[in-house]
Design a protein around this motif. Structure first.
Motif, short mmCIF file in Angstrom:
data_model
loop_
_atom_site.label_atom_id
_atom_site.label_comp_id
_atom_site.label_asym_id
_atom_site.label_seq_id
_atom_site.Cartn_x
_atom_site.Cartn_y
_atom_site.Cartn_z
N GLY A 106 0.69 -1.21 0.04
CA GLY A 106 0.02 -0.06 -0.01
C GLY A 106 0.65 1.23 -0.10
O GLY A 106 0.36 2.09 -0.78
N HIS A 107 2.05 1.24 0.94
CA HIS A 107 2.79 2.40 0.67
C HIS A 107 3.31 2.40 -0.56
O HIS A 107 3.78 3.77 -0.88
CB HIS A 107 3.69 2.66 2.03
N GLU A 108 3.81 1.45 -1.01
CA GLU A 108 4.44 1.89 -2.52
C GLU A 108 3.29 2.46 -3.46
O GLU A 108 3.81 3.30 -4.23
CB GLU A 108 4.87 0.25 -2.91
N TRP A 109 2.34 1.99 -3.61
CA TRP A 109 1.26 2.72 -4.33
C TRP A 109 0.91 4.14 -3.99
O TRP A 109 0.88 5.02 -4.87
CB TRP A 109 -0.35 1.69 -4.42
N LEU A 110 0.94 4.55 -2.65
CA LEU A 110 0.83 5.76 -2.25
C LEU A 110 2.33 6.39 -2.78
O LEU A 110 2.05 7.93 -3.31
CB LEU A 110 0.73 5.84 -0.74
N GLY A 111 3.26 6.03 -2.54
CA GLY A 111 4.59 6.79 -3.11
C GLY A 111 4.32 6.81 -4.59
O GLY A 111 5.10 7.92 -4.83
N ILE A 112 4.09 5.92 -5.23
CA ILE A 112 3.79 6.04 -6.71
C ILE A 112 2.97 7.34 -6.88
O ILE A 112 3.26 7.95 -7.89
CB ILE A 112 3.47 4.81 -7.25
N GLY A 113 1.77 7.37 -6.51
CA GLY A 113 0.90 8.29 -6.58
C GLY A 113 1.39 9.80 -6.27
O GLY A 113 1.18 10.62 -7.01
N VAL A 114 2.03 9.83 -5.12
CA VAL A 114 3.07 11.11 -4.91
C VAL A 114 4.04 11.52 -5.64
O VAL A 114 4.16 12.84 -6.14
CB VAL A 114 3.36 11.11 -3.48
N GLY A 115 4.61 10.47 -6.27
CA GLY A 115 5.74 10.75 -7.12
C GLY A 115 4.89 11.07 -8.45
O GLY A 115 5.51 12.29 -9.26
N LEU A 116 3.89 10.68 -9.15
CA LEU A 116 3.17 11.02 -10.03
C LEU A 116 2.70 12.36 -10.16
O LEU A 116 2.46 13.26 -11.00
CB LEU A 116 2.32 10.11 -10.46
N LEU A 117 2.08 12.68 -8.65
CA LEU A 117 1.60 14.04 -8.44
C LEU A 117 2.67 15.09 -8.95
O LEU A 117 2.58 16.04 -9.46
CB LEU A 117 1.21 14.10 -7.39
N GLY A 118 3.97 14.65 -8.37
CA GLY A 118 5.06 15.79 -8.63
C GLY A 118 5.41 15.74 -10.05
O GLY A 118 5.81 16.73 -10.78
N VAL A 119 5.52 14.64 -10.73
CA VAL A 119 5.60 14.70 -12.52
C VAL A 119 4.48 15.58 -13.03
O VAL A 119 4.74 16.53 -13.90
CB VAL A 119 5.45 13.49 -12.84
N ILE A 120 3.27 15.41 -12.68
CA ILE A 120 2.09 16.42 -13.37
C ILE A 120 2.63 17.97 -13.00
O ILE A 120 2.65 18.75 -13.57
CB ILE A 120 0.73 16.15 -12.57
N LEU A 134 8.57 7.19 0.27
CA LEU A 134 7.48 6.26 0.60
C LEU A 134 7.70 4.77 -0.06
O LEU A 134 7.56 3.74 0.32
CB LEU A 134 6.16 6.59 0.00
N VAL A 135 8.45 4.97 -1.56
CA VAL A 135 8.50 3.74 -2.23
C VAL A 135 9.49 2.87 -1.59
O VAL A 135 9.59 1.82 -1.47
CB VAL A 135 8.99 4.12 -3.76
N VAL A 136 10.52 3.42 -1.15
CA VAL A 136 12.09 2.83 -0.60
C VAL A 136 11.82 2.43 0.82
O VAL A 136 12.24 1.75 1.27
CB VAL A 136 13.20 3.60 -0.89
N TRP A 137 10.66 2.94 1.53
CA TRP A 137 10.49 2.50 2.94
C TRP A 137 10.18 1.09 2.98
O TRP A 137 9.54 0.39 2.22
CB TRP A 137 9.09 3.11 3.42
N PRO A 138 11.10 0.52 3.78
CA PRO A 138 11.01 -1.21 4.03
C PRO A 138 9.66 -1.44 4.31
O PRO A 138 9.02 -1.17 5.15
CB PRO A 138 11.90 -1.54 5.09
N ARG A 139 9.05 -2.53 3.38
CA ARG A 139 7.68 -3.22 3.60
C ARG A 139 7.92 -4.19 4.93
O ARG A 139 9.07 -4.67 5.22
CB ARG A 139 7.19 -3.77 2.40
N ALA A 140 6.93 -4.70 5.34
CA ALA A 140 6.84 -5.81 6.28
C ALA A 140 7.00 -7.01 5.41
O ALA A 140 7.18 -7.20 4.26
CB ALA A 140 5.21 -5.97 6.96
N ALA A 141 7.21 -8.04 6.26
CA ALA A 141 7.83 -9.41 5.75
C ALA A 141 6.39 -9.89 4.91
O ALA A 141 5.28 -9.60 5.35
CB ALA A 141 7.88 -10.46 7.01
#
Length: 301
Positions: free
Chosen positions: A128-142, A285-292
């Motif tokens: 979930g946090h990866e999708w959030l990071g992708i969304g935030v990154g794309l907002l920056g691109v926009i 957000l994308v590079v934040w370590p995910r849970a196992a």
């Protein structure tokens, strides 16, 4: 059936070193490409770049006793080389004839989204946090595109298609019988470089005496952009999750803009700098370590 390599969820020293390499080196290659194609044909320049890098890497590996790729290995390498180097890097280089290096890096930042979508074709899931990071990154691109986009419609189309080819090749590569280790990178650069030279000849590219800066840029792209960074990226593709492996696409614009502004005379307004801050937040957000991971989220065979 080819089995995918298990992907680590831990930022090991080798993963971190590979990330730093693709973040910084590939961020600088956008400006280097701009300098190289001032007097060198775009696709021909790339063909020489990857052929030389691939030949040098394969020579070193052979001297160390590595086996040559099998026929299947060469075929898989040609497919990956065509998508990554021909479709990915080739389209970016063609686009930079009509777009600034900063804009080129900005539009490539959609790569993590494509990577996550293609990964699902092979049964992989993003947290979930990866999708959030992708969304935030794309907002920056926009934001960057709204405030800073200066490219022709054709260049913008090429810069959209480039990450599509690149991420498809990246995800597909994990399920193909590629040569092991760096021999796979060498074979991909040799086959991809050959295809780029043929494409340049088919397009009627002409060679002229190159300038000194263009030759230095070509040397930098060959040694650092190909030998070092491409090998580091293929390691990340094989050993980390898709969102992390392609997170370079959010950092590269920062490096590209700083070089474009500092060395290339390009300009960036307040909205552009704000957008870069949003992009960096997305990377965090994308590079934040995910849970196992649970067994259900492991890559499908």
């Amino acid at each position: 059936m080819t089995h995918a390599t298990p992907r680590s969820t831990v930022l090991t020293p080798l993963v971190l070193a590979s990330l730093v390499t693709v973040y910084l080196v590939w961020g600088s290659t956008y400006y280097a490409i701009k300098v190289a194609i001032e007097t060198l044909p775009p696709l021909g320049m790339l063909g020489v770049r990857f052929l030389v890098a691939g030949a040098l890497l394969m020579l070193v590996l052979r001297l160390r006793g590595a086996a040559l790729p099998s026929a299947r290995g060469w075929g898989a390498s040609a497919l990956v080389g065509a998508l990554l180097l021909g479709g990915g890097t080739g389209l970016v280089t063609l686009a930079e004839r009509e777009a600034s290096s900063s804009v080129a890096a900005m539009l490539i930042a959609v790569s993590p989204l494509f990577a996550a979508l293609f990964a699902r074709l092979w049964g992989e899931r993003s947290a979930g946090h990866e999708w959030l990071g992708i969304g935030v990154g794309l907002l920056g691109v926009i934001l960057l595109n709204v405030s800073e986009l200066r490219a022709t419609p054709l260049a913008a189309l090429l810069l959209f298609l480039a990450p599509l080819c690149w991420t498809l090749g990246s995800q597909w590569s994990r399920h193909l019988p590629l040569p092991p280790g760096l021999m796979g990178s060498a074979a991909e650069m040799l086959t991809g470089g050959g295809l780029l030279l043929l494409a340049g000849a088919a397009m009627g590219e002409r060679w002229q005496p190159p300038s000194g800066p263009s030759l230095w840029a070509l040397a930098y792209l060959t040694v650092f952009g190909s030998l070092l960074a491409y090998s580091a990226y293929m390691y990340l593709v094989a050993h980390t999750r898709p969102a992390l492996a392609t997170s370079y696409a959010y950092v590269n614009p920062v490096v590209a803009v700083l070089l474009g502004v500092g060395l290339g005379g390009e300009t960036l307004g307040l909205g552009g700098w704000l957008a870069l801050g949003v992009i960096l937040a997305g990377v965090g957000l994308v590079v934040w370590p995910r849970a196992a991971q649970t067994p259900a989220s492991e890559p499908a065979a």
